[in-house]
Design a protein around this motif. Structure first.
Motif, PDB file in Angstrom:
ATOM      1  N   UNK B 191      14.571   4.864  15.831  1.00 18.94           N
ATOM      2  CA  UNK B 191      13.524   5.551  15.066  1.00 18.94           C
ATOM      3  C   UNK B 191      13.853   7.015  14.823  1.00 18.94           C
ATOM      4  N   UNK B 192      14.515   7.608  15.797  1.00 21.00           N
ATOM      5  CA  UNK B 192      14.842   9.030  15.645  1.00 21.00           C
ATOM      6  C   UNK B 192      15.767   9.234  14.462  1.00 21.00           C
ATOM      7  N   UNK B 193      16.777   8.366  14.408  1.00 22.24           N
ATOM      8  CA  UNK B 193      17.709   8.460  13.287  1.00 22.24           C
ATOM      9  C   UNK B 193      17.004   8.207  11.962  1.00 22.24           C
ATOM     10  N   UNK B 194      16.089   7.261  11.972  1.00 20.46           N
ATOM     11  CA  UNK B 194      15.353   6.942  10.752  1.00 20.46           C
ATOM     12  C   UNK B 194      14.448   8.099  10.348  1.00 20.46           C
ATOM     13  N   UNK B 195      13.896   8.794  11.360  1.00 23.21           N
ATOM     14  CA  UNK B 195      13.024   9.931  11.058  1.00 23.21           C
ATOM     15  C   UNK B 195      13.788  10.993  10.290  1.00 23.21           C
ATOM     16  N   UNK B 218      15.339  -9.945   6.776  1.00 22.93           N
ATOM     17  CA  UNK B 218      15.574  -8.681   7.476  1.00 22.93           C
ATOM     18  C   UNK B 218      16.194  -7.655   6.551  1.00 22.93           C
ATOM     19  N   UNK B 219      17.229  -8.051   5.842  1.00 22.90           N
ATOM     20  CA  UNK B 219      17.914  -7.102   4.965  1.00 22.90           C
ATOM     21  C   UNK B 219      17.000  -6.585   3.871  1.00 22.90           C
ATOM     22  N   UNK B 220      16.186  -7.480   3.314  1.00 20.28           N
ATOM     23  CA  UNK B 220      15.290  -7.051   2.253  1.00 20.28           C
ATOM     24  C   UNK B 220      14.152  -6.186   2.777  1.00 20.28           C
ATOM     25  N   UNK B 221      13.725  -6.467   4.008  1.00 21.51           N
ATOM     26  CA  UNK B 221      12.688  -5.625   4.608  1.00 21.51           C
ATOM     27  C   UNK B 221      13.217  -4.207   4.763  1.00 21.51           C
ATOM     28  N   UNK B 222      14.448  -4.091   5.249  1.00 20.25           N
ATOM     29  CA  UNK B 222      15.037  -2.773   5.431  1.00 20.25           C
ATOM     30  C   UNK B 222      15.211  -2.074   4.094  1.00 20.25           C
ATOM     31  N   UNK B 223      15.577  -2.851   3.095  1.00 17.32           N
ATOM     32  CA  UNK B 223      15.782  -2.254   1.790  1.00 17.32           C
ATOM     33  C   UNK B 223      14.459  -1.821   1.171  1.00 17.32           C
ATOM     34  N   UNK B 224      13.437  -2.627   1.369  1.00 16.15           N
ATOM     35  CA  UNK B 224      12.130  -2.284   0.802  1.00 16.15           C
ATOM     36  C   UNK B 224      11.576  -1.026   1.465  1.00 16.15           C
ATOM     37  N   UNK B 228      16.440   4.069  -1.198  1.00 18.92           N
ATOM     38  CA  UNK B 228      17.499   5.008  -1.537  1.00 18.92           C
ATOM     39  C   UNK B 228      18.429   5.328  -0.385  1.00 18.92           C
ATOM     40  N   UNK B 229      17.966   5.192   0.800  1.00 18.34           N
ATOM     41  CA  UNK B 229      18.834   5.530   1.933  1.00 18.34           C
ATOM     42  C   UNK B 229      19.056   4.262   2.730  1.00 18.34           C
ATOM     43  N   UNK B 230      20.068   3.551   2.424  1.00 22.25           N
ATOM     44  CA  UNK B 230      20.218   2.227   3.012  1.00 22.25           C
ATOM     45  C   UNK B 230      20.226   2.241   4.532  1.00 22.25           C
ATOM     46  N   UNK B 231      19.502   1.292   5.056  1.00 22.94           N
ATOM     47  CA  UNK B 231      19.540   1.082   6.492  1.00 22.94           C
ATOM     48  C   UNK B 231      20.551  -0.007   6.756  1.00 22.94           C
ATOM     49  N   UNK B 232      21.013  -0.069   7.964  1.00 23.06           N
ATOM     50  CA  UNK B 232      21.987  -1.085   8.301  1.00 23.06           C
ATOM     51  C   UNK B 232      21.697  -1.587   9.700  1.00 23.06           C
ATOM     52  N   UNK B 233      22.316  -2.689  10.052  1.00 23.43           N
ATOM     53  CA  UNK B 233      22.138  -3.143  11.427  1.00 23.43           C
ATOM     54  C   UNK B 233      23.443  -3.638  12.011  1.00 23.43           C
ATOM     55  N   UNK B 234      23.487  -3.588  13.313  1.00 21.44           N
ATOM     56  CA  UNK B 234      24.655  -4.010  14.051  1.00 21.44           C
ATOM     57  C   UNK B 234      24.157  -4.954  15.130  1.00 21.44           C
ATOM     58  N   UNK B 235      24.955  -5.969  15.430  1.00 20.62           N
ATOM     59  CA  UNK B 235      24.544  -6.879  16.492  1.00 20.62           C
ATOM     60  C   UNK B 235      25.445  -6.667  17.694  1.00 20.62           C
ATOM     61  N   UNK B 237      25.499  -7.255  22.120  1.00 24.78           N
ATOM     62  CA  UNK B 237      24.832  -7.690  23.347  1.00 24.78           C
ATOM     63  C   UNK B 237      23.530  -8.427  23.061  1.00 24.78           C
ATOM     64  N   UNK B 238      23.537  -9.223  22.048  1.00 22.34           N
ATOM     65  CA  UNK B 238      22.362 -10.054  21.775  1.00 22.34           C
ATOM     66  C   UNK B 238      21.194  -9.309  21.179  1.00 22.34           C
ATOM     67  N   UNK B 239      21.421  -8.063  20.734  1.00 23.46           N
ATOM     68  CA  UNK B 239      20.321  -7.292  20.157  1.00 23.46           C
ATOM     69  C   UNK B 239      20.704  -6.837  18.750  1.00 23.46           C
ATOM     70  N   UNK B 240      19.770  -6.975  17.841  1.00 20.53           N
ATOM     71  CA  UNK B 240      19.974  -6.455  16.494  1.00 20.53           C
ATOM     72  C   UNK B 240      19.544  -4.990  16.508  1.00 20.53           C
ATOM     73  N   UNK B 241      20.493  -4.119  16.273  1.00 23.48           N
ATOM     74  CA  UNK B 241      20.163  -2.684  16.305  1.00 23.48           C
ATOM     75  C   UNK B 241      20.087  -2.142  14.886  1.00 23.48           C
ATOM     76  N   UNK B 242      18.958  -1.607  14.556  1.00 27.46           N
ATOM     77  CA  UNK B 242      18.754  -1.080  13.216  1.00 27.46           C
ATOM     78  C   UNK B 242      18.896   0.433  13.237  1.00 27.46           C
ATOM     79  N   UNK B 243      19.698   0.926  12.290  1.00 26.46           N
ATOM     80  CA  UNK B 243      19.887   2.383  12.226  1.00 26.46           C
ATOM     81  C   UNK B 243      20.239   2.753  10.794  1.00 26.46           C
ATOM     82  N   UNK B 244      20.399   4.038  10.537  1.00 27.87           N
ATOM     83  CA  UNK B 244      20.805   4.422   9.184  1.00 27.87           C
ATOM     84  C   UNK B 244      22.264   4.044   9.007  1.00 27.87           C
TER      85      UNK B 244
END
Lengths: 118, 336
Positions: B191-195, B218-224, B228-235, B237-244
């Motif tokens: 969230x900090x990065x997203x802020x 998931x991808x469309x939710x992040x895009x919606x 303009x500032x695409x978010x991305x995710x990395x998987x 250790x079994x966790x989907x991590x969302x960041x810029x």
């Protein structure tokens, strides 16, 4: 027209500041910005309306519709929150401008100044 | 003719706005009012009504871009509209809407609407979206030696098809929580990065999807949430991590890939004389097609080496994901 990258960070502030003088509708805001900036801020409707919409969602402006003389108009006015935001953002912008202006003085030479151009 | 063009433009714009009908109507009304004022002014300046309409629409610009700036656009391909008066002669490009349902109302197909408006020009390229960092067929280990089993569970979860996925001004955090629960996924958000790109937990998301994979949702939710500032995710250790996306490309880690088979295939096919040579060519290939700017050779911080038939790579999750995809594709090539 100022470079897009320069303007981008200040657009919401500029639009809000236009509303400090009173209620405005979209088309009016575009014209006023153009005039007050000597033509250097010439926004497209497609740029302005999403900004107004965002400000409305953020609670900084309130709106009302008025039909008068065959014209349908959506009037925007600052809310309390909007006023506080303008004050805060304008102060920060000013501090930013002075800071950068100071840093740029060598590049600008002796004519570096933050007075408004006109 | 021109009034119809105006209405067509507004209709097409409204289609792109994936928001409530009430809000759509409100925006439409405001834009119509604005266009009216603009028309009046242009005609006072001597333009004919048709010319005035053309100018006014020109000032509005691209309908899809405009809709996107209203932060509600969530479709993969953008539709560009030419605002020139040569409406009749503009050809229609093939429309692809994939698994998405556009808007709520229409029984009318998008092609029909575009024909009516006569303005669709060309298909834009795919909108940059979140990038998947999942492992596919090539096993990978991170530098702490964890295996890919956590990743497989995530991949399975993301592969699940959602019968329906419907959000209306849903706060982002809530939307992600619900998605995570729906398919039993662990999602962590930076969230900090997203802020830092102006995105907070309550950023409203509106999407209507039917029969899509959780990954797509998931991808469309992040895009919606952040067109303009695409978010991305990395998987990991079994966790989907969302960041810029910016952070995704800057977090470096070392991962190991088993490449014995790929190297041997190269020799068997006669493309390389030895596995040592194949290894060299593989690394060159990776430097050339995987995030080219990220390698030390190009001024970045990434490195890749093959040692004992293990490919060892230090780079961002984004690069790792691309390498996994590359290796998985190479693995499908078998010697005769």
């Amino acid at each position: 027209m100022f470079a897009r990258d320069l303007l981008r960070g200040s657009l919401e502030l500029v639009v809000l500041s236009e509303l400090c003088a009173g209620e405005r509708y979209g088309y009016q805001i575009l014209a006023a910005l153009r005039e007050r900036s000597g033509g250097r801020i010439d926004l497209k409707a497609g740029t302005l309306y999403p900004i107004l919409h965002k400000l409305e969602l953020a609670g900084c402006v309130k709106c009302r519709w008025e039909e008068a003389g065959g014209r349908d108009r959506k009037w925007y006015a600052l809310t309390e929150k909007g006023r506080r935001r303008v004050a805060r953002d304008a102060a920060e912008w000013n501090a930013f401008a002075r800071c950068i202006g100071g840093m740029l003085r060598p590049a600008l030479g002796s004519r570096a100044t933050l007075e408004p151009a006109g | 003719m021109s009034d119809r063009e105006l209405e067509n433009y507004l209709s097409l714009l409204a289609r792109f706005l994936r928001i409530s009908p009430r809000q759509r109507e409100e925006i439409r009304r405001e834009l119509r009012a604005h266009l009216q004022e603009a028309l009046d002014e242009w005609m006072t300046r001597g333009l004919t009504r048709d010319e005035a309409v053309a100018r006014a629409l020109d000032d509005f610009g691209d309908a899809a871009e405009l809709a996107a700036r209203f932060r509600f656009l969530g479709i993969r391909k953008r539709w560009l509209m030419k605002s020139a008066m040569i409406a009749a002669s503009v050809g229609l490009a093939a429309l692809w809407f994939g698994p998405l349902s556009i808007g709520r109302s229409s029984s009318e197909s998008p092609t029909a609407a575009a024909t009516r408006g006569g303005r669709v020009a060309s298909v834009g390229g795919p909108v940059g979206t979140a990038h998947s960092g999942e492992t596919r067929t090539t096993p990978s280990r991170d530098s702490r030696g964890a295996t890919g089993s956590g990743v497989d569970a995530v991949a399975r979860a993301l592969d699940q098809t959602l019968a329906s996925y419907s959000l209306e001004d849903r706060p982002l955090q809530q939307a992600l929580r619900e998605l995570a629960e729906m398919v039993k996924l662990n999602i962590a958000v930076d969230w900090e990065g997203l802020a830092q790109i102006g995105l907070d937990r309550d950023a409203p998301v509106t999407l209507i999807l039917n029969g899509v994979k959780a990954r797509t949702a998931l991808e469309l939710t992040l895009e919606a949430a952040a067109p303009q500032s695409p978010l991305a995710y990395d998987v990991r250790d079994g966790v989907v991590r969302i960041m810029t996306r910016e952070r995704l490309v800057s977090q470096f880690s070392t991962r190991y890939y088993a490449v014995a088979e790929v190297l041997e295939t190269s020799v068997a096919l006669g493309s390389s004389e030895s596995t040592a040579e194949a290894a060299e060519r593989l690394v060159e290939l990776i430097y050339g097609v995987v995030e080219p700017e990220s390698w030390t050779e190009s001024g970045g911080n990434g490195g890749a080496q093959v040692f004992n038939q293990m490919l060892i790579v230090r780079n961002s999750p984004l690069a790792h994901a691309e390498i996994e995809e590359l290796l998985a594709t190479l693995a499908t090539v078998r010697a005769p």
